[in-house]
Design a protein around this motif. Structure first.
Motif, PDB file in Angstrom:
ATOM      1  N   GLU A  22       0.817  -1.227   0.000  1.00 33.32           N
ATOM      2  CA  GLU A  22       0.000   0.000   0.000  1.00 33.32           C
ATOM      3  C   GLU A  22       0.844   1.268   0.000  1.00 33.32           C
ATOM      4  O   GLU A  22       0.430   2.285  -0.549  1.00 33.32           O
ATOM      5  N   THR A  23       1.991   1.238   0.673  1.00 35.97           N
ATOM      6  CA  THR A  23       2.791   2.476   0.838  1.00 35.97           C
ATOM      7  C   THR A  23       4.282   2.193   0.557  1.00 35.97           C
ATOM      8  O   THR A  23       5.136   2.352   1.431  1.00 35.97           O
ATOM      9  N   PRO A  24       4.596   1.773  -0.688  1.00 41.93           N
ATOM     10  CA  PRO A  24       5.997   1.411  -0.983  1.00 41.93           C
ATOM     11  C   PRO A  24       6.965   2.573  -0.800  1.00 41.93           C
ATOM     12  O   PRO A  24       8.129   2.348  -0.433  1.00 41.93           O
ATOM     13  N   HIS A  25       6.498   3.805  -1.049  1.00 43.53           N
ATOM     14  CA  HIS A  25       7.433   4.941  -0.926  1.00 43.53           C
ATOM     15  C   HIS A  25       7.747   5.224   0.538  1.00 43.53           C
ATOM     16  O   HIS A  25       8.884   5.545   0.882  1.00 43.53           O
ATOM     17  N   ILE A  26       6.740   5.114   1.399  1.00 41.49           N
ATOM     18  CA  ILE A  26       7.028   5.298   2.837  1.00 41.49           C
ATOM     19  C   ILE A  26       7.989   4.209   3.310  1.00 41.49           C
ATOM     20  O   ILE A  26       8.955   4.485   4.027  1.00 41.49           O
TER      21      ILE A  26
END
Ligand SMILES: N[C@@H](CCC(=O)N[C@@H](CS)C(=O)NCC(=O)O)C(=O)O
Length: 251
Positions: free
Chosen positions: A214-218
């Motif tokens: 869901e949040t690969p960049h975080i």
């Protein structure tokens, strides 16, 4: 030059000046206060910060409070790599994000943390001792937070609103980290230090919201910050399992 930092675990507000000092390479005396033991309300510490909150930085004869303002002071007062962008737009973004973290995201995460961790960690102690400890807290808002945590009286409505804000904050952070390397732009800054302290355990605390899918960049951002030598050194100063959770970001 005497530099003493009064702090708890590398986490939330305490970890912000700890990590800023480490990144600058500033040698400081560490004075650990156990928040769960109410050390921050002891008469000795109240002489330093009468509000009974942590962190506080003592630089020679100056006492500095407010974690984000302390980080900005550290960046300007000491030599070492700059932690603020030179470019005015990126500097504005750094401050914009720190305000968002401090005013919107952090209070929401904190309420959930106090409800699921701080309260359960202390509420089994002797009731009279706890009552006296609450009465000694100087700030009314902190007395209310402690009381709600200890007696488990956060309302479902306020917890739900905090959960909503955590979801909004997580989505905003994921979006901007998809657009740029660091929170404020191409260079690592105080905004990243602020955000890491707030969010390093998000994938553990909110696994459905924050994860590799869901949040690969975080997730990539958290791992990149944890890979920095200053971050490793800072979290090695933790004394409890709270800080050692950071190891899930290894590898
Ligand atoms: N806005 C302040 C908040 C300081 C604060 O409330 N710190 C918490 C720990 S993260 C604290 O000292 N709590 C102690 C208490 O409530 O007794 C800052 O950023 O330094």
């Amino acid at each position: 030059m005497a530099i003493t930092l009064y702090h708890w675990e590398p986490n939330a507000n305490s970890g912000k000046p700890m990590l800023a000092l480490m990144e600058k390479g500033v040698v400081f005396d560490s004075h650990y206060l156990d928040l769960l033991n109410f050390d921050q309300h002891s008469p000795d510490y109240l002489k330093i910060n009468p509000n009974g909150t942590i962190p506080a930085l003592v630089h020679d004869d100056r006492v500095l409070t407010e974690s984000t303002a302390i980080m900005e002071y550290i960046d300007e007062a000491f030599p070492g790599p700059s932690l603020s962008p030179d470019n005015p737009e990126e500097r504005w973004r750094m401050r914009w994000w720190m305000r968002f973290f401090d005013q919107y995201f952090a209070p929401a995460l904190s309420m959930i943390g106090w409800s699921v961790f701080v309260g359960p960690s202390v509420r089994t102690r002797d009731p009279e001792t706890l009552k006296a400890a609450i009465e000694r807290i100087p700030l009314k808002e902190r007395r209310i937070a402690w009381s709600k945590a200890i007696y488990n009286t956060f309302s479902e409505e306020e917890l739900e609103e905090s959960r909503r804000r955590v979801a909004v904050g997580t989505a905003c952070l994921e979006q901007i980290l998809g657009e740029r390397r660091w929170v404020a732009g191409p260079t690592y800054s105080l905004a990243d230090i602020n955000g890491f302290n707030l969010g390093y355990a998000l994938p553990l605390a909110q696994p459905a919201l924050c994860n590799d899918k869901e949040t690969p960049h975080i997730m990539a951002w958290l791992r990149a910050i944890y890979a920095r030598p200053a971050t490793k050194k800072t979290w090695a100063m933790g004394r409890t399992q709270m800080a050692s959770r950071v190891k899930f970001l290894e590898g």
